[in-house]
Design an enzyme around this catalytic site. Structure first.
Site, short mmCIF file in Angstrom:
data_model
loop_
_atom_site.label_atom_id
_atom_site.label_comp_id
_atom_site.label_asym_id
_atom_site.label_seq_id
_atom_site.Cartn_x
_atom_site.Cartn_y
_atom_site.Cartn_z
CE1 TYR A 1 -9.40 -6.92 13.04
CE2 TYR A 1 -9.48 -5.88 15.20
CZ TYR A 1 -10.08 -6.65 14.21
OH TYR A 1 -11.35 -7.14 14.40
CB SER A 2 -8.67 -0.93 15.25
OG SER A 2 -7.52 -0.21 15.59
CE LYS B 1 -13.45 -5.83 10.90
NZ LYS B 1 -13.99 -6.93 10.05
CB THR C 1 -13.89 -4.80 15.83
OG1 THR C 1 -13.33 -4.63 17.12
CG2 THR C 1 -13.10 -3.93 14.86
CG ASP C 2 -15.19 -3.24 20.94
OD1 ASP C 2 -14.23 -3.77 20.35
OD2 ASP C 2 -15.47 -3.48 22.14
CD GLU C 3 -9.76 -4.54 18.83
OE1 GLU C 3 -8.67 -4.16 18.41
OE2 GLU C 3 -9.97 -5.68 19.26
P1 NAD Z 1 -10.78 -15.48 12.45
O1 NAD Z 1 -9.43 -14.90 12.27
O2 NAD Z 1 -10.98 -16.61 13.41
O3 NAD Z 1 -11.33 -15.98 11.03
C1 NAD Z 1 -11.21 -15.24 9.86
C2 NAD Z 1 -11.65 -16.13 8.69
O4 NAD Z 1 -11.56 -15.34 7.49
C3 NAD Z 1 -10.77 -17.36 8.49
O5 NAD Z 1 -11.57 -18.49 8.23
C4 NAD Z 1 -9.93 -17.00 7.29
O6 NAD Z 1 -9.52 -18.12 6.52
C5 NAD Z 1 -10.89 -16.10 6.51
N1 NAD Z 1 -10.19 -15.17 5.60
C6 NAD Z 1 -9.14 -14.36 5.91
N2 NAD Z 1 -8.75 -13.68 4.82
C7 NAD Z 1 -9.59 -14.04 3.81
C8 NAD Z 1 -9.70 -13.67 2.44
N3 NAD Z 1 -8.85 -12.78 1.90
N4 NAD Z 1 -10.67 -14.22 1.71
C9 NAD Z 1 -11.53 -15.13 2.24
N5 NAD Z 1 -11.46 -15.54 3.53
C10 NAD Z 1 -10.50 -14.99 4.31
O7 NAD Z 1 -11.72 -14.25 12.79
P2 NAD Z 1 -12.95 -14.16 13.82
O8 NAD Z 1 -12.43 -13.96 15.17
O9 NAD Z 1 -13.90 -15.24 13.54
O10 NAD Z 1 -13.56 -12.76 13.34
C11 NAD Z 1 -14.55 -12.70 12.33
C12 NAD Z 1 -14.93 -11.25 12.08
O11 NAD Z 1 -15.39 -10.65 13.29
C13 NAD Z 1 -13.77 -10.39 11.60
O12 NAD Z 1 -14.27 -9.52 10.61
C14 NAD Z 1 -13.34 -9.62 12.83
O13 NAD Z 1 -12.77 -8.37 12.49
C15 NAD Z 1 -14.66 -9.47 13.54
N6 NAD Z 1 -14.53 -9.33 15.00
C16 NAD Z 1 -13.97 -10.34 15.74
C17 NAD Z 1 -13.88 -10.21 17.13
C18 NAD Z 1 -13.30 -11.31 17.99
O14 NAD Z 1 -13.28 -11.15 19.20
N7 NAD Z 1 -12.86 -12.42 17.44
C19 NAD Z 1 -14.37 -9.05 17.74
C20 NAD Z 1 -14.93 -8.05 16.96
C21 NAD Z 1 -15.02 -8.21 15.59
P1 TYD Z 2 -6.88 -10.02 22.24
O1 TYD Z 2 -7.52 -11.31 22.62
O2 TYD Z 2 -5.69 -10.04 21.35
O3 TYD Z 2 -8.03 -9.10 21.66
P2 TYD Z 2 -7.96 -7.52 21.27
O4 TYD Z 2 -6.58 -7.07 21.23
O5 TYD Z 2 -8.57 -7.54 19.91
O6 TYD Z 2 -8.80 -6.83 22.29
O7 TYD Z 2 -6.45 -9.27 23.56
C1 TYD Z 2 -7.38 -9.00 24.59
C2 TYD Z 2 -6.66 -8.26 25.68
O8 TYD Z 2 -5.70 -9.14 26.29
C3 TYD Z 2 -5.86 -7.08 25.19
O9 TYD Z 2 -5.89 -6.05 26.19
C4 TYD Z 2 -4.44 -7.62 25.05
C5 TYD Z 2 -4.37 -8.62 26.16
N1 TYD Z 2 -3.49 -9.79 25.91
C6 TYD Z 2 -2.53 -10.15 26.87
O10 TYD Z 2 -2.39 -9.52 27.94
N2 TYD Z 2 -1.74 -11.23 26.61
C7 TYD Z 2 -1.83 -11.96 25.47
O11 TYD Z 2 -1.05 -12.93 25.27
C8 TYD Z 2 -2.84 -11.59 24.50
C9 TYD Z 2 -2.99 -12.36 23.22
C10 TYD Z 2 -3.64 -10.50 24.79
#
Ligand code: NAD
Ligand code: TYD
Length: 335
Positions: free
Chosen positions: A150-151, A154, A123-125
């Site tokens: 979280y970040s 990661k 992630t960019d975080e």
């Molecule tokens: P998500 O939370 O929707 O899904 C995570 C998946 O991982 C789920 O299916 C869960 O069951 C599985 N999982 C969790 N713990 C596990 C374990 N111990 N063993 C096996 N499986 C496990 O996540 P997402 O939004 O699809 O994100 C996927 C990846 O992308 C993550 O690594 C996240 O850090 C990264 N990422 C996501 C975003 C975003 O905007 N969603 C942005 C940047 C990076």
């Molecule tokens: P989020 O979707 O949780 O992603 P991330 O924290 O990983 O960037 O949040 C995106 C942005 O929206 C972040 O600045 C937090 C804000 N946010 C709200 O204002 N209200 C909400 O209920 C949530 C979930 C996020």
């Protein structure tokens, strides 16, 4: 290719599996997923009968189970993680366990089994926060400065992945992407939560002043970027994926959704800010654009409309997800 996809039942992983089987119908995929609250097999209904797809339920922290699925795969795409910042503030423990220890166990197993490519989704975080009203953007040279559990977890996993390349020559690539949105996103993240709350006639909570800036990425554009990295990316390299939007605040994003869904702005509710809230993220995606020819194929407004339409057309999916454990989480988070 024979791919091991970890976390393939989650939001991005399931979009990736559907994308990959469509684009590369000769390849095989094993989806290894613990099926936590975020993992949902409904996301994969479309492919469950595909002979090139199989599911193994398991935990990436379980060394034996990981070794068993790692045999005979040539490529690992590692999505599995605890992914939500607010949950990491409530309880960091599963983040440390899955994101750090789980990644370490996968790396060990990939090394032992001579995997040809280990692609780590990050992630960019990990780069921390940028100031508002500056031109600054993250690149793969930006120093790490994570602020949430979280970040930070990661960031630790990224360091481990790089260490396994530098020390043991494990053929790795890493992508750090910005905030994804699109179909099948668990409705705890801003856009999916806002759309489903509006569909339920509920208000949308905005943290703090709402002037926080995220860099948005449509999930299908992300899947295409991973495809390019797996096929043409250089081993050892890190690619930043994002750059669809230019400094749009959370409030502006929600106002766009209000307008698409023909709601009223009084349905926006300001709530207590998130502790350690990063002010601004922005991605410089020049490297992946210039070296691999990637570019987003959707503009933000269009992708947002597609996403709203998907949630409108799939009420059974999100209503099911918003029952049970989700209700407890929501109550605790937004009390
Ligand atoms: P998500 O939370 O929707 O899904 C995570 C998946 O991982 C789920 O299916 C869960 O069951 C599985 N999982 C969790 N713990 C596990 C374990 N111990 N063993 C096996 N499986 C496990 O996540 P997402 O939004 O699809 O994100 C996927 C990846 O992308 C993550 O690594 C996240 O850090 C990264 N990422 C996501 C975003 C975003 O905007 N969603 C942005 C940047 C990076
Ligand atoms: P989020 O979707 O949780 O992603 P991330 O924290 O990983 O960037 O949040 C995106 C942005 O929206 C972040 O600045 C937090 C804000 N946010 C709200 O204002 N209200 C909400 O209920 C949530 C979930 C996020």
């Amino acid at each position: 290719m024979k791919l091991l996809v970890t976390g393939g039942a989650g939001f991005i992983g399931s979009n990736f599996i559907r994308y990959w089987l469509e684009e590369h119908d000769e390849d095989e995929i094993i989806n290894f997923d613990k099926l936590t609250y975020a993992g949902n097999l409904e996301n994969l209904k479309e492919v469950q009968e595909n002979p090139n797809y199989s599911l193994v339920k398991g935990d990436i922290c379980d060394r034996k189970a990981v070794d068993a699925v790692m045999k005979n795969v040539d490529t690992v795409v590692h999505f599995a993680a605890e992914s939500h910042v607010d949950r990491s503030i409530q309880d960091a423990a599963p983040f440390i366990k899955t994101n750090i220890e789980g990644t370490y166990i996968l790396l060990e197993s990939a090394l032992k089994n001579n995997v040809q490519r280990f692609h780590h989704i990050s992630t960019d975080e990990v780069f921390g926060a940028l100031d508002l009203d500056t031109e600054a953007k993250f690149t793969d040279k930006t120093p790490y400065d994570p602020h949430s559990p979280y970040s930070a977890s990661k960031a630790a996993s990224d360091h481990l992945v790089r260490a396994y390349h530098d020390t043991y020559e494990l053929p790795i690539t890493i992508s750090n992407c910005s905030n994804n949105f699109g179909p099948f996103q668990f409705p705890e993240k801003l856009i999916s939560l806002a759309i489903t709350n509006f569909l339920e006639g509920k208000k949308v909570p905005i943290y703090g002043d709402g002037k926080y800036v995220r860099d948005w990425l449509y999930v299908e554009d992300h899947c295409r970027a991973i495809d390019l990295i797996l096929h043409r990316g250089k081993v050892g390299e890190t690619y930043l994926v994002g750059g669809l939007t230019e400094d749009i605040s959370n409030l502006e994003v929600i106002k766009k959704i209000v307008s698409i869904m023909k709601k009223e702005e009084n349905m926006i509710e300001y709530v207590k800010d998130r502790p350690g809230h990063d002010r601004r993220y922005a991605i410089n995606s020049g490297k992946i654009r210039e070296t691999l020819g990637w570019e987003p194929q959707y503009d933000f407004d269009h992708a947002l409309e597609l996403t709203v339409n998907w949630y409108k057309e799939n009420p059974e999916w999100w209503k099911n997800v918003k029952s049970g454990e989700y209700k407890e989480y929501y109550k605790k988070q937004y009390a």
